[in-house]
Design a protein around this motif. Sequence first.
Motif, short mmCIF file in Angstrom:
data_model
loop_
_atom_site.label_atom_id
_atom_site.label_comp_id
_atom_site.label_asym_id
_atom_site.label_seq_id
_atom_site.Cartn_x
_atom_site.Cartn_y
_atom_site.Cartn_z
N ALA A 26 0.75 -1.37 0.31
CA ALA A 26 -0.10 0.21 -0.27
C ALA A 26 0.78 1.15 0.37
N CYS A 27 1.77 1.18 0.73
CA CYS A 27 2.74 2.61 0.85
C CYS A 27 3.08 2.93 -0.45
N GLU A 28 4.37 1.98 -0.92
CA GLU A 28 4.99 1.95 -1.66
C GLU A 28 3.87 2.79 -4.15
N ARG A 29 2.52 2.11 -3.34
CA ARG A 29 1.18 2.32 -4.10
C ARG A 29 1.34 4.06 -3.95
N ALA A 30 1.13 4.34 -2.84
CA ALA A 30 1.33 5.31 -2.44
C ALA A 30 2.46 6.71 -2.72
N GLY B 77 -4.23 2.07 1.23
CA GLY B 77 -4.38 1.18 0.12
C GLY B 77 -5.73 1.58 -0.91
N ARG B 78 -7.44 2.18 -0.22
CA ARG B 78 -7.90 2.48 -1.18
C ARG B 78 -7.89 2.89 -1.46
N GLU B 79 -7.09 3.98 -1.10
CA GLU B 79 -6.87 5.90 -1.82
C GLU B 79 -5.75 6.10 -2.62
N HIS B 80 -5.28 4.06 -2.85
CA HIS B 80 -4.54 4.06 -3.75
C HIS B 80 -4.86 2.48 -5.15
N ASP B 81 -6.27 2.49 -4.83
CA ASP B 81 -6.81 0.85 -5.35
C ASP B 81 -5.63 -0.37 -5.13
#
Length: 326
Positions: free
Chosen positions: A235-239, A291-295
């Motif tokens: 999740a962090c990496e996607r953000a 996570g949800r904010e970044h799909d």
Amino acid sequence: MKYGVIGAGAMGYRFGIMLQKNADVDVDFIDTWEPNVEAVREQGGVSVARDHENRHIEPINIFYPEEYTGHPDVWIIFKKQMQLAEELKRDAAAGIFHDDQYVVSAMNGMGHFEKIAQYFPKDHIYCGTAMIATRLDGPANVDFMGAEGTEVMHIAKYDQQADDETFQAVVADLKQAKLNPVVVDEWLGMCMSKVVFNAVTNTLCTMFEMQMGQFIEYDGVREMSKQLFDEAYDACERAGIYVIATRQEQVDSVITVSQEYKYHYPSMYQDFSKGRPTEVDYINGYIAKIGREHDYVCRTHEFVVHEVHMAEMMRKYHQVQENVAE
């Protein structure tokens, strides 16, 4: 410099007393919990032990916000996430905040710096994390867990344009206090490193009502930790958030830190066991939100949040413990 501690709880007492005693600086404490304030005044200070031993009274100055007339150079804020907004509003109404003051906060969870920034400029805010275990066993009654010298914290500027001279002075005082600050360049990855750690140890120890040493007795701890860490890191990496510790370092730290504080109940369980709301929404829930904010759906973290809230609901069927002891 002069310091003011907002939130005379477990960590607020720890930081304030260690600054007062080891760094020889002036410290005032601000609190709104009446039994706590009155107990300090009645017994002439805070009852302090380290690992259940050498209990003694440490004299301190404590005030309600409305009666405080001091002017600290730096505020140190330790409140529960769900209490912070109301606390800051009351403090501001009491007129204790001033334009020339700085703020350090090393609270658990995420979301507090945005609230603090409503009252202080971003370049006056210093972000911290603390790998320091402390118990508040009752009003004005605190136990510092871990041998002296094992305290470790991290600190970074909320705004990289912040005054370096003041920042370095704060770091120097924290070092003198033996809180062992480690300066980090980027605050968000630093804070998320602590959040994802707490999302394993705090939350699982709370759900199963166990000390950290008991937690790591289970053979599946590494596998469980890895599952939660992998979701959090994904999740962090996607953000675009780069956590300062690696995934493997986090898994390893669950074991080493739990060995160091084997008799410690994490702060989330201390709240849970005494019938108070937990900070799970600001820890596992915050990871799930990123996570949800970044799909990306952090299914395990979302499930764990529900489990903790279900355990909170079930307290109405069980008697709340009055004290959490070894």
